[in-house]
Design a protein around this motif. Structure first.
Motif, PDB file in Angstrom:
ATOM      1  N   UNK A  19       0.816  -1.220   0.000  1.00 29.24           N
ATOM      2  CA  UNK A  19       0.000   0.000   0.000  1.00 29.24           C
ATOM      3  C   UNK A  19       0.846   1.264   0.000  1.00 29.24           C
ATOM      4  N   UNK A  20       1.929   1.264   0.757  1.00 28.03           N
ATOM      5  CA  UNK A  20       2.747   2.463   0.890  1.00 28.03           C
ATOM      6  C   UNK A  20       3.839   2.562  -0.176  1.00 28.03           C
ATOM      7  N   UNK A  21       3.964   1.559  -1.015  1.00 32.76           N
ATOM      8  CA  UNK A  21       5.023   1.571  -2.035  1.00 32.76           C
ATOM      9  C   UNK A  21       4.784   2.711  -3.022  1.00 32.76           C
ATOM     10  N   UNK A  22       5.864   3.345  -3.420  1.00 30.58           N
ATOM     11  CA  UNK A  22       5.790   4.492  -4.319  1.00 30.58           C
ATOM     12  C   UNK A  22       6.295   4.118  -5.705  1.00 30.58           C
ATOM     13  N   UNK A  23       5.458   4.357  -6.726  1.00 29.47           N
ATOM     14  CA  UNK A  23       5.889   4.105  -8.100  1.00 29.47           C
ATOM     15  C   UNK A  23       7.038   5.029  -8.488  1.00 29.47           C
ATOM     16  N   UNK A  24       7.048   6.228  -7.957  1.00 24.63           N
ATOM     17  CA  UNK A  24       8.152   7.147  -8.262  1.00 24.63           C
ATOM     18  C   UNK A  24       9.472   6.623  -7.723  1.00 24.63           C
ATOM     19  N   UNK A  25       9.453   6.068  -6.516  1.00 22.84           N
ATOM     20  CA  UNK A  25      10.692   5.491  -5.966  1.00 22.84           C
ATOM     21  C   UNK A  25      11.116   4.265  -6.758  1.00 22.84           C
ATOM     22  N   UNK A  26      10.146   3.497  -7.232  1.00 26.00           N
ATOM     23  CA  UNK A  26      10.470   2.334  -8.056  1.00 26.00           C
ATOM     24  C   UNK A  26      11.136   2.786  -9.357  1.00 26.00           C
ATOM     25  N   UNK A  27      10.598   3.835  -9.955  1.00 23.77           N
ATOM     26  CA  UNK A  27      11.197   4.364 -11.188  1.00 23.77           C
ATOM     27  C   UNK A  27      12.603   4.886 -10.940  1.00 23.77           C
ATOM     28  N   UNK A  28      12.778   5.601  -9.843  1.00 24.56           N
ATOM     29  CA  UNK A  28      14.105   6.132  -9.522  1.00 24.56           C
ATOM     30  C   UNK A  28      15.116   5.005  -9.333  1.00 24.56           C
ATOM     31  N   UNK A  29      14.684   3.970  -8.644  1.00 21.21           N
ATOM     32  CA  UNK A  29      15.593   2.855  -8.392  1.00 21.21           C
ATOM     33  C   UNK A  29      15.945   2.074  -9.630  1.00 21.21           C
ATOM     34  N   UNK A  30      15.020   2.000 -10.580  1.00 17.69           N
ATOM     35  CA  UNK A  30      15.249   1.221 -11.798  1.00 17.69           C
ATOM     36  C   UNK A  30      15.931   2.023 -12.894  1.00 17.69           C
ATOM     37  N   UNK A  31      15.870   3.372 -12.758  1.00 14.16           N
ATOM     38  CA  UNK A  31      16.396   4.284 -13.783  1.00 14.16           C
ATOM     39  C   UNK A  31      15.678   4.103 -15.126  1.00 14.16           C
ATOM     40  N   UNK A  32      14.441   3.643 -15.058  1.00 11.79           N
ATOM     41  CA  UNK A  32      13.625   3.506 -16.261  1.00 11.79           C
ATOM     42  C   UNK A  32      12.701   4.715 -16.386  1.00 11.79           C
ATOM     43  N   UNK A  33      12.163   4.907 -17.560  1.00  9.84           N
ATOM     44  CA  UNK A  33      11.205   5.986 -17.766  1.00  9.84           C
ATOM     45  C   UNK A  33       9.804   5.502 -17.391  1.00  9.84           C
ATOM     46  N   UNK A  34       8.911   6.450 -17.137  1.00  5.40           N
ATOM     47  CA  UNK A  34       7.537   6.083 -16.833  1.00  5.40           C
ATOM     48  C   UNK A  34       6.912   5.343 -18.011  1.00  5.40           C
ATOM     49  N   UNK A  35       7.249   5.781 -19.228  1.00  2.00           N
ATOM     50  CA  UNK A  35       6.735   5.096 -20.412  1.00  2.00           C
ATOM     51  C   UNK A  35       7.182   3.650 -20.475  1.00  2.00           C
ATOM     52  N   UNK A  36       8.454   3.412 -20.121  1.00  2.00           N
ATOM     53  CA  UNK A  36       8.974   2.044 -20.138  1.00  2.00           C
ATOM     54  C   UNK A  36       8.262   1.187 -19.101  1.00  2.00           C
ATOM     55  N   UNK A  37       8.009   1.774 -17.928  1.00  2.00           N
ATOM     56  CA  UNK A  37       7.339   1.006 -16.892  1.00  2.00           C
ATOM     57  C   UNK A  37       5.942   0.606 -17.334  1.00  2.00           C
ATOM     58  N   UNK A  38       5.184   1.540 -17.914  1.00  2.00           N
ATOM     59  CA  UNK A  38       3.825   1.220 -18.326  1.00  2.00           C
ATOM     60  C   UNK A  38       3.778   0.409 -19.615  1.00  2.00           C
ATOM     61  N   UNK A  39       4.882   0.330 -20.318  1.00  2.00           N
ATOM     62  CA  UNK A  39       4.963  -0.590 -21.450  1.00  2.00           C
ATOM     63  C   UNK A  39       4.964  -2.032 -20.950  1.00  2.00           C
ATOM     64  N   UNK A  40       5.655  -2.261 -19.835  1.00  2.00           N
ATOM     65  CA  UNK A  40       5.793  -3.610 -19.292  1.00  2.00           C
ATOM     66  C   UNK A  40       4.717  -3.958 -18.272  1.00  2.00           C
TER      67      UNK A  40
END
Length: 221
Positions: A29-50
Motif C-alpha cells: 500500500x505504501x510503495x511508491x511508483x516514483x521510488x520504483x522508477x528512480x531505483x530502476x532508472x527507467x522511464x515512466x513510459x517504459x514502466x507502463x509498457x511492461x
C-alpha cells in the motif's frame, strides 16, 4: 531486433528488482511508483509498457520469486549424490539464504502477508517447498532414514509451520539471529522425532552432508 529485445528484458528486470526493494521496505500500500522508477532508472513510459499497474508489478515480483523457489527446489530434489534428508537440509538451508540475501524472495514474503495478496499464499513459494518436502519425506522413508510409520503429509505441514514461525520470530526479535541456524534447528527437532535409530546414530557421527552456497543462488536478475 535481438539487441532491442535484450534491452527490453533488462529494463523489465531492473523495474522488477527496484519494485522488490520498494515492496520489501514499504509494503504494497505504501510503495511508491516514483521510488520504483528512480531505483530502476527507467522511464515512466517504459514502466507502463511492461506493467499496467502497481498490482501488475507486484504480481511480477511474486511470479519471479516463485520461479526462484521452483529452480532451487528442482535443483535439490534431482540430486542423486545425497540421501533424502541431506537433500532436504540443503534445500531448506538455501531457502534461508534466499530469505537473507535475495531481494525478490524477501519482497514475496512481505507481499503475501498483505490483504491484497493473501490468496497468493496458495500458489507461492511455500507450496513449492511443501511439495518438495513431501517428496523427500517419502524418499527418506524408503531409504530407511525415517520410520515406516512416519506420515509424509504431517511431516511436511509441521516443518512448514516451524520454518514460518522461525522466520517470523527472527523478524520480530532480530538480535543478530542466524536464520540458517534457526531453520536447521527446526528441521532437526522434527526429523529426530520421526527418524530411525540407524539414521540417528549416523547423524550424530557425521552430521549434515549438504549446505547451500550463496554463489549458487543466481541473484542477478
Amino acid at each position: 531486433m535481438a539487441r532491442q529485445q535484450e534491452r527490453a528484458r533488462r529494463t523489465r528486470a531492473a523495474i522488477i528488482r527496484s519494485a522488490a526493494v520498494e515492496f520489501g521496505k514499504s509494503g504494497y500500500a505504501a510503495a511508491s511508483l516514483n521510488r520504483i522508477l528512480e531505483g530502476s532508472r527507467a522511464t515512466k513510459g517504459a514502466m507502463y509498457f511492461h506493467f499496467d499497474s502497481k498490482e501488475d508489478l507486484a504480481r511480477a515480483v511474486l511470479e519471479t520469486a516463485v520461479e526462484r523457489y521452483r529452480a532451487s527446489a528442482e535443483r535439490w530434489v534431482t540430486r542423486t549424490d545425497l540421501s533424502a534428508l541431506d537433500i532436504l537440509h540443503g534445500m531448506i538451508d538455501e531457502m534461508a539464504l534466499r530469505l537473507e540475501h535475495d531481494i525478490i524472495v524477501q519482497a514475496e514474503y512481505r507481499l503475501i502477508i498483505e490483504p491484497d495478496f493473501y490468496r497468493d499464499v496458495q500458489t507461492g513459494g511455500g507450496r513449492i517447498l511443501g511439495r518438495a518436502t513431501r517428496m523427500l519425506t517419502v524418499r527418506a522413508i524408503e531409504q530407511g532414514q525415517l520410520r515406516a510409520d512416519a506420515d509424509p503429509d504431517r511431516f511436511a505441514r509441521t516443518l512448514a509451520a516451524a520454518l514460518a514461525g522461525q522466520r517470523y520470530m527472527v523478524d520480530l526479535f532480530g538480535g543478530g539471529a542466524d536464520l540458517r541456524v534457526r531453520f536447521q534447528e527446526a528441521l532437526e527437532v522434527i526429523v529426530e522425532a520421526m527418524a530411525t535409530p540407524e539414521w540417528g546414530e549416523k547423524f550424530r557421527k557425521d552430521g549434515w552432508q549438504a549446505r547451500a552456497r550463496l554463489e549458487d543462488l543466481g541473484l542477478g536478475l
